[in-house]
Design an enzyme around this catalytic site. Structure first.
Site, PDB file in Angstrom:
ATOM      1  N   HIS A 189     -19.465 -15.268  -3.329  1.00  0.00           N
ATOM      2  CA  HIS A 189     -19.092 -16.653  -3.042  1.00  0.00           C
ATOM      3  C   HIS A 189     -17.609 -16.912  -3.285  1.00  0.00           C
ATOM      4  O   HIS A 189     -17.027 -17.812  -2.696  1.00  0.00           O
ATOM      5  CB  HIS A 189     -19.996 -17.625  -3.806  1.00  0.00           C
ATOM      6  CG  HIS A 189     -21.349 -17.706  -3.181  1.00  0.00           C
ATOM      7  ND1 HIS A 189     -22.411 -16.965  -3.610  1.00  0.00           N
ATOM      8  CD2 HIS A 189     -21.778 -18.378  -2.075  1.00  0.00           C
ATOM      9  CE1 HIS A 189     -23.449 -17.204  -2.836  1.00  0.00           C
ATOM     10  NE2 HIS A 189     -23.104 -18.054  -1.896  1.00  0.00           N
ATOM     11  N   ARG A 332     -27.933 -27.869   3.300  1.00  0.00           N
ATOM     12  CA  ARG A 332     -28.768 -26.970   2.504  1.00  0.00           C
ATOM     13  C   ARG A 332     -28.902 -27.531   1.089  1.00  0.00           C
ATOM     14  O   ARG A 332     -27.902 -27.930   0.489  1.00  0.00           O
ATOM     15  CB  ARG A 332     -28.136 -25.578   2.452  1.00  0.00           C
ATOM     16  CG  ARG A 332     -28.935 -24.622   1.582  1.00  0.00           C
ATOM     17  CD  ARG A 332     -28.370 -23.233   1.617  1.00  0.00           C
ATOM     18  NE  ARG A 332     -27.222 -23.090   0.742  1.00  0.00           N
ATOM     19  CZ  ARG A 332     -26.572 -21.948   0.574  1.00  0.00           C
ATOM     20  NH1 ARG A 332     -26.934 -20.867   1.249  1.00  0.00           N
ATOM     21  NH2 ARG A 332     -25.540 -21.869  -0.232  1.00  0.00           N
ATOM     22  N   GLU A 431     -33.685 -15.055   3.804  1.00  0.00           N
ATOM     23  CA  GLU A 431     -32.681 -14.189   3.177  1.00  0.00           C
ATOM     24  C   GLU A 431     -33.288 -13.255   2.131  1.00  0.00           C
ATOM     25  O   GLU A 431     -32.580 -12.615   1.365  1.00  0.00           O
ATOM     26  CB  GLU A 431     -31.533 -15.015   2.587  1.00  0.00           C
ATOM     27  CG  GLU A 431     -31.929 -16.279   1.864  1.00  0.00           C
ATOM     28  CD  GLU A 431     -30.743 -17.159   1.466  1.00  0.00           C
ATOM     29  OE1 GLU A 431     -29.591 -16.765   1.656  1.00  0.00           O
ATOM     30  OE2 GLU A 431     -30.997 -18.253   0.933  1.00  0.00           O
ATOM     31  N   ASN A 454     -26.013 -12.582   4.077  1.00  0.00           N
ATOM     32  CA  ASN A 454     -25.304 -12.165   2.853  1.00  0.00           C
ATOM     33  C   ASN A 454     -26.315 -11.738   1.800  1.00  0.00           C
ATOM     34  O   ASN A 454     -26.154 -10.726   1.123  1.00  0.00           O
ATOM     35  CB  ASN A 454     -24.478 -13.315   2.280  1.00  0.00           C
ATOM     36  CG  ASN A 454     -23.468 -13.852   3.263  1.00  0.00           C
ATOM     37  OD1 ASN A 454     -23.101 -13.149   4.196  1.00  0.00           O
ATOM     38  ND2 ASN A 454     -23.033 -15.083   3.078  1.00  0.00           N
ATOM     39  N   ASP A 455     -27.363 -12.544   1.664  1.00  0.00           N
ATOM     40  CA  ASP A 455     -28.396 -12.214   0.693  1.00  0.00           C
ATOM     41  C   ASP A 455     -29.398 -11.225   1.261  1.00  0.00           C
ATOM     42  O   ASP A 455     -29.853 -10.332   0.551  1.00  0.00           O
ATOM     43  CB  ASP A 455     -29.122 -13.483   0.239  1.00  0.00           C
ATOM     44  CG  ASP A 455     -28.329 -14.211  -0.827  1.00  0.00           C
ATOM     45  OD1 ASP A 455     -27.858 -13.538  -1.761  1.00  0.00           O
ATOM     46  OD2 ASP A 455     -28.153 -15.434  -0.721  1.00  0.00           O
ATOM     47  N   CYS A 502     -26.310 -17.549   9.467  1.00  0.00           N
ATOM     48  CA  CYS A 502     -25.196 -18.251   8.833  1.00  0.00           C
ATOM     49  C   CYS A 502     -24.528 -17.389   7.768  1.00  0.00           C
ATOM     50  O   CYS A 502     -23.659 -17.853   7.044  1.00  0.00           O
ATOM     51  CB  CYS A 502     -25.660 -19.591   8.256  1.00  0.00           C
ATOM     52  SG  CYS A 502     -26.912 -19.418   6.983  1.00  0.00           S
TER      53      CYS A 502
HETATM   54  C1  PEP Z   1     -26.397 -16.022   2.968  1.00  0.00           C
HETATM   55  O1  PEP Z   1     -26.997 -15.567   1.988  1.00  0.00           O
HETATM   56  O2  PEP Z   1     -26.129 -15.350   3.973  1.00  0.00           O
HETATM   57  C2  PEP Z   1     -25.949 -17.415   2.992  1.00  0.00           C
HETATM   58  C3  PEP Z   1     -25.439 -17.952   4.069  1.00  0.00           C
HETATM   59  O3  PEP Z   1     -26.042 -18.110   1.838  1.00  0.00           O
HETATM   60  P1  PEP Z   1     -25.043 -17.879   0.606  1.00  0.00           P
HETATM   61  O4  PEP Z   1     -23.911 -17.001   1.075  1.00  0.00           O
HETATM   62  O5  PEP Z   1     -24.554 -19.207   0.157  1.00  0.00           O
HETATM   63  O6  PEP Z   1     -25.901 -17.208  -0.411  1.00  0.00           O
HETATM   64 MG    MG Z   2     -27.778 -16.923   0.547  1.00  0.00          MG
END
Ligand code: PEP
Ligand code: MG
Length: 584
Positions: A189, A332, A431, A454-455, A502
């Site tokens: 993040h 979210r 995710e 990402n997760d 996303c």
């Molecule tokens: C993700 O996990 O891809 C996502 C968009 O959420 P974050 O990056 O905030 O965990």
């Molecule tokens: Mg995430």
């Protein structure tokens, strides 16, 4: 020259400000009696410098957060004037004829011995304050007498072992040109916030804090993940040129602003934006995004001293909804935990925070906080096209539970005759592998999916997204990840709902090419990536994307897919030597 992980694009050249984490080593040196007063002057200068530093931080906190939160800095300033503290150090220098670093160290030891004998937690905390103050003074002693760097007058590049997402969110763009950290991954993040603030950054650069020094000239190439410390004139000229090219590239992309995001064979791909701060709406509109695909609301919580109340949240959501209307805004619910924490909302320490009480799990454990946020979102839905999205859903029951709460809040608002969108769309982030595998069941319960790659990547390959030592495993093109994405997209379409991505993967053109081929309907990317994503979409055909995805799904190794997709894109984009900027 260092190679790290590219975290936020852009090329910057500036002076370093190194934030050292290494513990100070203090040695005892005797001084002649004639030097005692000089040593005391050094100490006083360092104390004054520390006072100035603390006063500056205090003023920033008063301005940004509030007077009450700045109290701790008043306590520090009082301590600096306490005769028991620096006065005692002066006395030791005079009577024992030793260097001031060691004199301070002795004062600190006396305090430590004293506070070790008491159990009062408040006094124990004070002893920690004193220790950190002594540390600050000693670091300022190192600076005193050295040639002044220009960093306070000029913008500088921060070099640190690690920065939290909150540290990054707190950066003042007027002062910070870019940053380099030893820890971190491209989808941590901290990196995401850097991209949204458009601060170039490279993370995962080992040992840089022990070799680079404050005042060194540094180049950051945030696109390639390169950091150069004290470049030779040739390299410097080269990067000045690269910087010009980068700025020119951004300018050229503006031509795509008003064009539609359709492929050559007229397949529509929705391009929306990810935001962390309400202020980013300007950039979202400037890049003509088709909506907000992800608003990470935790960032309006993160640098506050208290949990924002319903009105404050409502105002933030309403402002965004109104500015974007009629375009959609996907809000979210809180995703705290993992690598994001709130100082005022303590979670019991966990061995594995990314596998712990995070996101929807935390909201479920704190229904009052969750309901308050849902109320604020529902109220804002009366002012625009708002959607609700739940993060990190793992089992279908969580959707049932969350939807039940939304229904309860709706009923309550109805009773009170408060306006909201009765048909508000509810979606979930996919995710976690269990959610991907159960996507067919989950799709029956919601209006849309958004894949948080990402997760999803980190949970699929069991490699922490912020841990540079396992970043070799964190591969968006790992076939296991691609197969899961395909599975999610198929499940969504079978149930007649749309699916977006996303995660950061959506913002990288070669990865977006495959995502489109896997059937993703919408890409939600940082505002600064909207136009490059549109350039990609307008220059490919859906047919090519489908073929590329088919190839990828048959492979065993991510590296093979990576090489192939790069070659395909080169082939598709190069021969034309032109970008599809015709109005169509
Ligand atoms: C993700 O996990 O891809 C996502 C968009 O959420 P974050 O990056 O905030 O965990
Ligand atoms: Mg995430």
């Amino acid at each position: 020259m260092y190679k790290g992980i590219a975290a936020s694009p852009g090329i910057v050249i500036g002076l370093a400000h190194v934030i050292s984490n290494t513990p100070l080593t203090i040695s005892r040196k005797t001084i002649p009696a004639s030097k005692a007063e000089t040593e005391i002057s050094r100490l006083k200068a360092a104390v004054n410098r520390t006072k100035a530093d603390i006063t500056a931080i205090k003023e920033k906190v008063v301005h940004d957060i509030g007077t009450a939160e700045a109290d701790i800095f008043n306590a520090y300033l009082l301590l600096l004037q306490d005769p028991m503290f620096t006065g005692k150090a002066e006395e030791i220098i005079r009577t024992q004829l030793i260097n001031c670093e060691y004199a301070l160290h002795m004062v600190l030891q006396n305090y430590a011995e004293f506070t070790n004998r008491i159990s009062d937690p408040y006094l124990k905390e004070r002893s920690r304050d004193i220790s950190s103050l002594a540390d600050k003074i000693i670091r300022n002693l190192e600076v005193t007498g050295k040639k002044e760097t220009k960093q306070s007058a000029e913008k500088y590049i921060i070099i640190a072992n690690d920065l939290s997402p909150a540290d990054t969110a707190d950066m003042d763009k007027n002062n910070v040109l870019g940053f380099v950290t030893e820890m971190g991954g491209a989808t941590s993040h901290t990196a995401i916030v850097a991209r949204s603030m458009e601060i170039p950054a490279v993370v995962g650069v080992r040992d840089i804090t022990s070799t680079a020094k404050t005042g060194d000239l540094v180049i950051i190439d945030g696109e390639k993940g390169i950091v150069v410390v004290n470049p030779n004139p040739k390299i410097l000229i080269l990067y000045k040129e690269e910087r010009k090219k980068f700025i020119l590239k951004l300018r050229m992309l503006k031509r795509f602003k008003t064009l539609e995001a359709v492929t050559i064979d007229k397949h529509k791909v929705e391009l929306t934006a990810n935001i962390e701060f309400p202020e980013e709406i300007g950039a979202v509109m400037e890049n003509n995004a088709e909506g907000v695909g992800l608003f990470r609301t935790e960032f309006i919580f993160i640098n506050k001293s208290n949990l924002p109340g319903e009105e404050e949240q409502f105002e933030a959501y309403r402002t965004i909804a109104m500015k974007m209307s009629p375009k959609p805004v996907t809000i979210r619910t809180l995703d705290i935990g993992g690598d994001k924490f709130l100082p005022y909302f303590k979670i019991a320490p966990e061995q594995n925070p990314f596998l712990g009480l995070r996101a929807i799990r935390l909201s479920m454990a704190n229904p009052n906080i969750f309901k308050l946020q849902i109320r604020a979102i529902l109220r804002a839905s009366a002012f625009g096209n708002v959607k609700i999205m739940f993060p990190m859903v793992t089992i279908p029951e969580e959707i049932d539970e969350a939807v039940k709460i939304v229904e309860e809040v709706k009923a309550e608002l109805k009773r009170k005759e408060v306006k909201f969108d009765g048909n508000i769309k509810i979606g979930v982030m996919i995710e976690v592998p269990s959610a991907a595998i159960m996507a067919d069941e989950m799709a029956k319960k919601v209006d849309f999916f958004s894949i948080g790659t990402n997760d999803l990547i980190q949970y699929t390959v069991a490699a922490d997204r912020g841990n540079e030592t396992v970043s070799y495993l964190y591969d968006p093109l790992n076939p296991a990840v691609l197969r899961l994405i395909r599975m999610i997209a198929n499940s969504a379409h079978k149930a007649g709902i749309r699916v977006s991505v996303c995660g950061e993967m959506a913002g990288a053109p070669h990865l977006a090419f495959i995502l489109i081929g896997l059937g993703i309907d919408e890409l939600s990317v940082s505002p600064s990536s909207i136009l490059s994503a549109k350039k990609l979409v307008r220059n490919i055909s859906f047919k090519d994307a489908l073929e590329e995805a088919e190839f990828a799904l048959k492979q065993e190794k991510g590296a093979v897919i990576s090489e192939h997709v790069m070659a395909s894109l080169d082939k598709i984009l190069m021969p034309k030597k032109k970008e599809n900027v015709d109005e169509s």
